[in-house]
Design an enzyme around this catalytic site. Structure first.
Site, PDB file in Angstrom:
ATOM      1  NE  ARG A  50      27.158  31.692  34.792  1.00  5.77           N
ATOM      2  CZ  ARG A  50      28.448  31.721  34.475  1.00  5.77           C
ATOM      3  NH1 ARG A  50      29.115  30.600  34.277  1.00  5.77           N
ATOM      4  NH2 ARG A  50      29.067  32.870  34.347  1.00  5.77           N
ATOM      5  CE  LYS A 149      29.989  34.696  37.683  1.00  8.23           C
ATOM      6  NZ  LYS A 149      31.285  34.366  38.274  1.00  8.23           N
ATOM      7  CD  GLU A 182      34.787  26.243  40.114  1.00  7.46           C
ATOM      8  OE1 GLU A 182      34.609  26.674  38.966  1.00  7.46           O
ATOM      9  OE2 GLU A 182      33.918  26.304  41.002  1.00  7.46           O
TER      10      GLU A 182
HETATM   11  N1  PXG Z   1      34.500  29.167  38.190  1.00  7.41           N
HETATM   12  C1  PXG Z   1      34.204  30.174  39.036  1.00  7.41           C
HETATM   13  C2  PXG Z   1      34.168  29.905  40.484  1.00  7.41           C
HETATM   14  C3  PXG Z   1      33.936  31.454  38.528  1.00  7.41           C
HETATM   15  O1  PXG Z   1      33.646  32.453  39.351  1.00  7.41           O
HETATM   16  C4  PXG Z   1      34.336  30.591  36.302  1.00  7.41           C
HETATM   17  C5  PXG Z   1      34.559  29.345  36.863  1.00  7.41           C
HETATM   18  C6  PXG Z   1      34.379  30.726  34.811  1.00  7.41           C
HETATM   19  O2  PXG Z   1      33.061  30.924  34.310  1.00  7.41           O
HETATM   20  P1  PXG Z   1      32.790  31.775  32.989  1.00  7.41           P
HETATM   21  O3  PXG Z   1      31.334  31.681  32.803  1.00  7.41           O
HETATM   22  O4  PXG Z   1      33.267  33.174  33.255  1.00  7.41           O
HETATM   23  O5  PXG Z   1      33.558  31.125  31.915  1.00  7.41           O
HETATM   24  C7  PXG Z   1      34.013  31.673  37.134  1.00  7.41           C
HETATM   25  C8  PXG Z   1      33.748  33.019  36.557  1.00  7.41           C
HETATM   26  C9  PXG Z   1      36.298  38.333  38.347  1.00  7.41           C
HETATM   27  C10 PXG Z   1      35.535  37.447  37.434  1.00  7.41           C
HETATM   28  O6  PXG Z   1      36.038  39.546  38.349  1.00  7.41           O
HETATM   29  C11 PXG Z   1      35.275  36.142  37.807  1.00  7.41           C
HETATM   30  C12 PXG Z   1      34.533  35.327  36.967  1.00  7.41           C
HETATM   31  C13 PXG Z   1      34.087  35.803  35.769  1.00  7.41           C
HETATM   32  C14 PXG Z   1      34.360  37.117  35.406  1.00  7.41           C
HETATM   33  C15 PXG Z   1      35.103  37.951  36.245  1.00  7.41           C
HETATM   34  O7  PXG Z   1      37.171  37.837  39.066  1.00  7.41           O
HETATM   35  N2  PXG Z   1      34.302  34.050  37.372  1.00  7.41           N
END
Ligand code: PXG
Length: 289
Positions: A50, A149, A182
Site C-alpha cells: 500500500r 495514505k 469511513e
Molecule cells: N481509514 C483511514 C482514513 C485511515 O487512516 C484506516 C481507515 C484503517 O486502515 P488500516 O490499514 O489501518 O486497517 C486508516 C488507518 C493513527 C493511525 O496513528 C491511523 C491509522 C492507522 C494506524 C494508526 O491514528 N489509520
C-alpha cells in the site's frame, strides 16, 4: 529508542529531518502505520504494497525495493527489541525549494519509528463507542484519493476536531453524495442479520488492511460479506456497527448521532470478529527474530 532514517539508526534526539523537506512544507509524502504482535510484524507485505501504491499515485519514487523496505522495518524492530508495538513508516518528498515543484526534491527521506502504541481504553471495547457524523466531507477521490495514505491528514483532523467538540472520540465522515465513507482513522462496518457490510472503495475510503482481514474472517465464519453504499439511515438501523483499523483493531459502536444501535451494547458478531482478529494477529506475521 532508535529511529531509522535513510538506512542509519539514530537516537530519538538525533533523528532529524530538514525544515526544507516538502513533507513538512506541503504534507508531500506518504506513510503507513503497522502493528507488531508477539515479535511479529502483522501484514507487513500488505502495508508495504500500500505504501508503494500511495507513492506511485503521487509520483514519488521510493529509492529502495519493497524487499529492502521490509528488511529495514524488521531490522528497526530487532534493534529496538519491539515485541508489541506500533511502527510508523514515513517517506517524505525530501528537501526542496520554497515552491511546490516536487521534482526539485532529489532525495526522499525514509523514516521508521518503532514505538509503543497508545491503545484505545479498554472501556471502549467493553461498552462500545458513542460517535457522531460530522459536517466535514471526506476528500473526493477525484481531488485527493482517500486511498493515498498521504502526510496531509487535515481532512481527517478537521473531522476529528468536530467529533471531539461534540464530546465523542471518533467521527463518521460522509462523502460528497452524503453516503457513509469511513471514520477518521478507521473503516466502518454494519451487521444486519447474517450480513456484514462496509462501504466500497468507490464510496471514497482508504481500503484498510484491517478492513480486508476482517472481511476475510467474516466470510470464513459463514457471514455474507458485502461492499455496499450506505446512508446514515442504514447505520441507525443496523443490528451492530463496528470500526476497524490498525490502532483500534475491531471496536464496537453502540450509539451514532444519539441513536442507539441495536440494543446499545457491543454485538455478538462484533465480539466474535474481535476475538478472531486477536487470534490471527497473535499467530501470524513476519518474525522480528
Ligand atoms: N481509514 C483511514 C482514513 C485511515 O487512516 C484506516 C481507515 C484503517 O486502515 P488500516 O490499514 O489501518 O486497517 C486508516 C488507518 C493513527 C493511525 O496513528 C491511523 C491509522 C492507522 C494506524 C494508526 O491514528 N489509520
Amino acid at each position: 529508542m532508535k529511529v531509522y532514517v535513510n538506512g542509519k539508526l539514530y537516537s530519538e534526539r538525533d533523528a532529524k529531518i530538514s525544515v526544507f523537506d516538502h513533507g513538512l512544507l506541503y504534507g508531500d509524502g506518504v506513510f503507513e502505520g503497522i502493528r507488531v504482535y508477539n515479535r511479529r510484524v502483522f501484514m507487513l507485505r500488505e502495508h508495504i504494497e500500500r505504501l508503494y501504491r500511495s507513492a506511485r499515485a503521487i509520483a514519488l519514487e521510493i529509492p529502495m525495493s519493497r524487499e529492502e523496505m521490509a528488511d529495514a522495518v524488521v531490522r528497526t524492530c530487532r534493534v529496538n527489541k519491539t515485541a508489541n508495538g506500533y511502527i510508523r513508516l514515513v517517506v517524505t518528498r525530501g528537501v526542496g525549494t520554497l515552491g511546490l515543484n516536487p521534482f526539485v526534491c532529489k532525495q526522499p527521506q525514509i523514516i521508521i519509528i518503532a514505538a509503543t502504541i497508545q491503545l484505545y481504553p479498554e472501556e471502549y471495547y467493553e461498552k462500545g463507542l458513542s460517535i457522531v457524523t460530522v459536517p466535514t466531507v471526506r476528500n473526493l477521490a477525484e481531488a485527493l484519493n482517500p486511498n493515498i495514505k498521504s502526510l496531509n491528514y487535515l481532512n481527517n483532523i478537521l473531522a476529528k476536531i468536530e467529533a471531539i467538540n461534540a464530546g465523542v472520540p471518533e467521527a463518521i465522515m460522509l462523502n460528497a453524495d452524503g453516503l457513509v465513507a469511513e471514520a477518521t482513522g478507521d473503516n466502518i462496518f454494519t451487521v444486519k442479520g447474517r450480513t456484514v457490510a462496509t462501504p466500497p472503495p468507490q464510496a471514497g475510503v482508504l481500503e484498510g488492511i484491517t478492513r480486508n482481514v476482517v472481511m476475510g474472517l467474516a466470510l470464513k465464519s459463514g457471514y455474507e460479506v458485502r461492499e455496499q453504499m450506505m446512508t446514515r439511515y442504514d447505520l441507525y438501523n443496523a443490528d451492530e456497527v463496528f470500526l476497524t483499523g490498525t490502532a483500534a483493531e475491531v471496536v464496537p459502536v453502540v450509539e451514532i448521532d444519539r441513536r442507539r444501535i441495536g440494543d446499545g451494547r457491543p454485538g455478538k458478531v462484533t465480539q466474535h470478529l474481535e476475538r478472531q482478529f486477536k487470534q490471527l494477529a497473535a499467530a501470524t506475521g513476519v518474525p522480528v527474530r
